[in-house]
Design an enzyme around this catalytic site. Structure first.
Site, PDB file in Angstrom:
ATOM      1  N   GLY A 193       1.490  -1.219   0.099  1.00 16.44           N
ATOM      2  CA  GLY A 193       0.186  -0.160  -0.028  1.00 16.44           C
ATOM      3  C   GLY A 193       0.659   1.279  -0.028  1.00 16.44           C
ATOM      4  O   GLY A 193       2.137   1.235  -0.296  1.00 16.44           O
ATOM      5  N   ALA A 196       2.913   6.394   3.611  1.00 14.10           N
ATOM      6  CA  ALA A 196       1.716   6.831   5.007  1.00 14.10           C
ATOM      7  C   ALA A 196       1.254   6.006   5.794  1.00 14.10           C
ATOM      8  O   ALA A 196       1.816   6.197   6.718  1.00 14.10           O
ATOM      9  CB  ALA A 196       0.684   7.339   4.426  1.00 14.10           C
ATOM     10  N   VAL A 197       0.340   4.462   5.412  1.00 15.45           N
ATOM     11  CA  VAL A 197       0.245   4.053   5.624  1.00 15.45           C
ATOM     12  C   VAL A 197       0.880   2.535   6.004  1.00 15.45           C
ATOM     13  O   VAL A 197       1.042   2.219   7.334  1.00 15.45           O
ATOM     14  CB  VAL A 197      -0.901   3.235   4.695  1.00 15.45           C
ATOM     15  CG1 VAL A 197      -1.940   1.826   6.000  1.00 15.45           C
ATOM     16  CG2 VAL A 197      -2.268   4.053   4.908  1.00 15.45           C
ATOM     17  N   GLY A 198       2.065   2.424   4.902  1.00 15.04           N
ATOM     18  CA  GLY A 198       3.109   1.596   5.993  1.00 15.04           C
ATOM     19  C   GLY A 198       3.560   2.009   6.841  1.00 15.04           C
ATOM     20  O   GLY A 198       4.208   1.102   8.023  1.00 15.04           O
ATOM     21  N   GLU A 215       5.367  -3.535   1.031  1.00 15.98           N
ATOM     22  CA  GLU A 215       5.128  -3.303  -0.404  1.00 15.98           C
ATOM     23  C   GLU A 215       4.753  -1.885  -0.814  1.00 15.98           C
ATOM     24  O   GLU A 215       3.548  -1.411  -0.565  1.00 15.98           O
ATOM     25  CB  GLU A 215       4.612  -4.327  -1.179  1.00 15.98           C
ATOM     26  CG  GLU A 215       5.645  -5.697  -0.710  1.00 15.98           C
ATOM     27  CD  GLU A 215       6.427  -5.468  -0.993  1.00 15.98           C
ATOM     28  OE1 GLU A 215       7.368  -5.382  -2.153  1.00 15.98           O
ATOM     29  OE2 GLU A 215       7.603  -6.919  -0.969  1.00 15.98           O
ATOM     30  N   CYS A 249       2.045   0.685  -8.566  1.00 21.50           N
ATOM     31  CA  CYS A 249       3.214   0.587  -8.698  1.00 21.50           C
ATOM     32  C   CYS A 249       4.225   0.955  -8.916  1.00 21.50           C
ATOM     33  O   CYS A 249       4.907   2.389  -8.586  1.00 21.50           O
ATOM     34  CB  CYS A 249       3.163  -0.476  -7.051  1.00 21.50           C
ATOM     35  SG  CYS A 249       3.203  -1.446  -7.636  1.00 21.50           S
TER      36      CYS A 249
END
Ligand code: NAD
Length: 504
Positions: A193, A196-198, A215, A249
């Site tokens: 993803g 920021a969420v990582g 990833e 991505c």
């Protein structure tokens, strides 16, 4: 069919942990059966899968098939066929000083692996990590993206049907469900993803020291170098950029091109996009749609205030979630377009002064997931060697993802850890070294008390065992010519000898 909806996160993790602890998931036969079942699911349900992908993100069925069904089936097959070879225990040599003994490397599962997926390749990015997790002997929980609801529902139905509820579960939901599963004590989080969420996932996993694979994405640049075939480069860049309407991505994010050809290149990409999708891509079913209104608004905002010239495209039709293939020449370096990952069908082309300039440009920015160089292979290799990125291609884009023989993943801001093929199995297992000794003989000379004689003997014995190979071999006039590595060692030995005041 088993449903996990009524189970709490703790119960799901406990159920899967019990399967791991029973030893069942570690058996190679179980792993092979699970991989075969996954292949059967992909073969028998490809129609339903294509339909779900088209419903979620408007991608053409053939593109959905190639990128998410065929690609994953190949990955699963590679794991199944090589399972024994890649998962087996290896014997390794034991240093003389530790003998008699023998040593081995076991590859052991991590336990319960949580796979968290994004919406842009909503099946591939869950099922390929799942295959790696199962091949490594783990139990796995899939958490599909809430922004691809048709694919999420389909997985929740198909996965337990084909793989059973024993070692695999699907939990539908969003951030709350992901957080609860991490808190429930999974053994590894495999997250695909945004960066920021990582970061949030990493923070959530930190209190338990739960390891993570991240990833992530980023701005993957294309560099046009000397000798590039502009027409071919433009066609390949247009294909990679506008596939899935730029929502990949590893899609080329922007292009750095020498100022003498940059404008021409921008026009060549526009012409290539025309060739791929016709004069009216909005009416072309081959061209994808933007996943939701929020992302469409974000892209529409990037299209204003960038300070560049729109070479082609620029149209947005909100009610059809359509953004035209758009090429922007020479945008402002500080505009949001050049700051955040675009993740949509907008391609900035930036004129630069040469490859040195391109290198500096990249060095000042976060490390991208992919770097694409077009030009002579030799120059491309030199350019890549002087830069950083998770993956790289010369004279093509995106294809590095499709090979199960190449590890895929980011570095720095673009991620942590690699997978695909044997690298996925290695990522999701622990390499556990085991040294085995018989009780006898039990040499006592290395145990205290250390008498002077014992010390002399031990030092002399170890001195005999530790031959100084480089000094002996490299100092000889008659020996073979030194290899490049040896030359470095010779240099080091000479330096040490000079410090010692001796002649090399
Ligand atoms: P996202 O980060 O918004 O969401 C990914 C997943 O995380 C979803 O399942 C979501 O439910 C979950 N999530 C969201 N917020 C969370 C939170 N606070 N805590 C825990 N979980 C949370 O990403 P996205 O928008 O679905 O996907 C786009 C991004 O993914 C882009 O940045 C793209 O580059 C990246 N991406 C990377 C790869 C890769 O292989 N490296 C592949 C595809 C996409």
């Amino acid at each position: 069919m088993e449903t996990v909806k009524e189970e709490s996160a703790d119960e799901v993790v406990m159920r899967l942990r019990a399967a791991v602890e029973s030893g069942r998931t570690t058996e190679l036969s179980w792993r092979a059966r699970q991989l075969a079942a996954l292949e059967a699911m992909l073969a028998e349900c490809s129609g339903a899968m294509e339909a779900a992908i088209t419903a979620d993100i408007g991608r053409h069925g053939l593109e959905a098939y190639l990128t998410e069904i065929y690609a994953v089936a190949r990955e699963v097959r590679a794991l199944r066929r090589n399972l024994w070879r890649w998962a087996r225990t290896r014997r390794v040599a034991t240093p003389l000083v530790l003998r008699p003994a023998h040593s081995r490397l076991d590859r052991v599962p991590l336990g319960v692996v949580l796979v968290v997926g994004p919406w842009n390749y909503p099946l591939n990015l869950l099922l390929a990590p799942l295959a790696a997790a199962l091949a490594a002997g783990n139990a796995a929980i899939l958490k599909p993206s809430e922004h691809a609801p048709a694919c999420s529902a389909l997985l929740a139905e198909l996965v337990p049907t084909y793989l059973g509820g024993d070692g695999v579960a699907v939990v539908e939901g969003g951030p709350a469900e992901t957080g609860a599963l991490i808190d429930a004590g999974v053994d590894h989080v495999f997250f695909t993803g945004s960066a920021a969420v990582g970061r949030l996932v990493l923070e959530r996993a930190a209190p338990r020291l739960t390891p993570v694979t991240l990833e992530l994405g980023g701005k993957s640049p294309v560099v046009i170098g000397d000798g590039a075939d502009l027409e071919v480069a433009a066609r390949r860049v247009a294909w990679g950029k506008f596939l899935n309407a730029g929502q990949s991505c590893i899609a080329p994010d922007y292009v750095l091109a020498p100022s003498r050809v940059a404008r021409r290149f921008a026009e060549a990409v526009a012409a290539a996009a025309d060739e791929l999708y016709g004069a009216d891509p909005a009416a072309n079913p081959d061209y994808g749609r933007i996943v939701n209104a929020a992302h469409l608004e974000r892209l529409a905002a990037l299209l204003s205030g960038h300070g560049g010239e729109v070479v082609s495209g620029g149209a947005v039709i909100a009610e059809r979630r359509y953004v035209a293939p758009t090429i922007i020449y020479a945008p402002d370096d500080r505009a949001p377009l050049m700051d955040e990952e675009i993740f949509g069908p907008i391609l900035p082309v930036i004129p630069i002064e040469g490859e040195g300039h391109a290198r500096r440009f990249l060095a000042e920015r976060p490390v991208p997931l992919a770097l694409y160089y077009f030009g002579r292979e030799r120059n491309g290799r030199d350019f890549i060697a002087g830069t950083r990125s998770g993956t790289a291609c010369i004279n093509t884009v995106m294809h590095q993802f499709a090979s199960s023989k190449l590890p895929f993943g980011g570095v720095g801001e673009s991620g942590i850890g690699h997978y695909h093929g044997r690298y996925g199995l290695e990522r999701l297992s622990q390499l556990r070294p085991v040294l085995i000794k018989a009780p006898h003989p039990d040499f006592r000379f290395a145990y205290p008390p250390y008498s002077a004689t014992k010390e002399r003997l031990v030092r002399a014995g170890l001195g005999l065992l530790a031959r100084p190979p480089h000094r002996a071999r490299l100092g000889s006039e008659t020996g073979p010519p030194p290899r490049p590595h040896d030359e470095a060692v010779v240099g080091e030995v000479r330096h040490l000898d000079a410090l010692d005041g001796r002649d090399a």
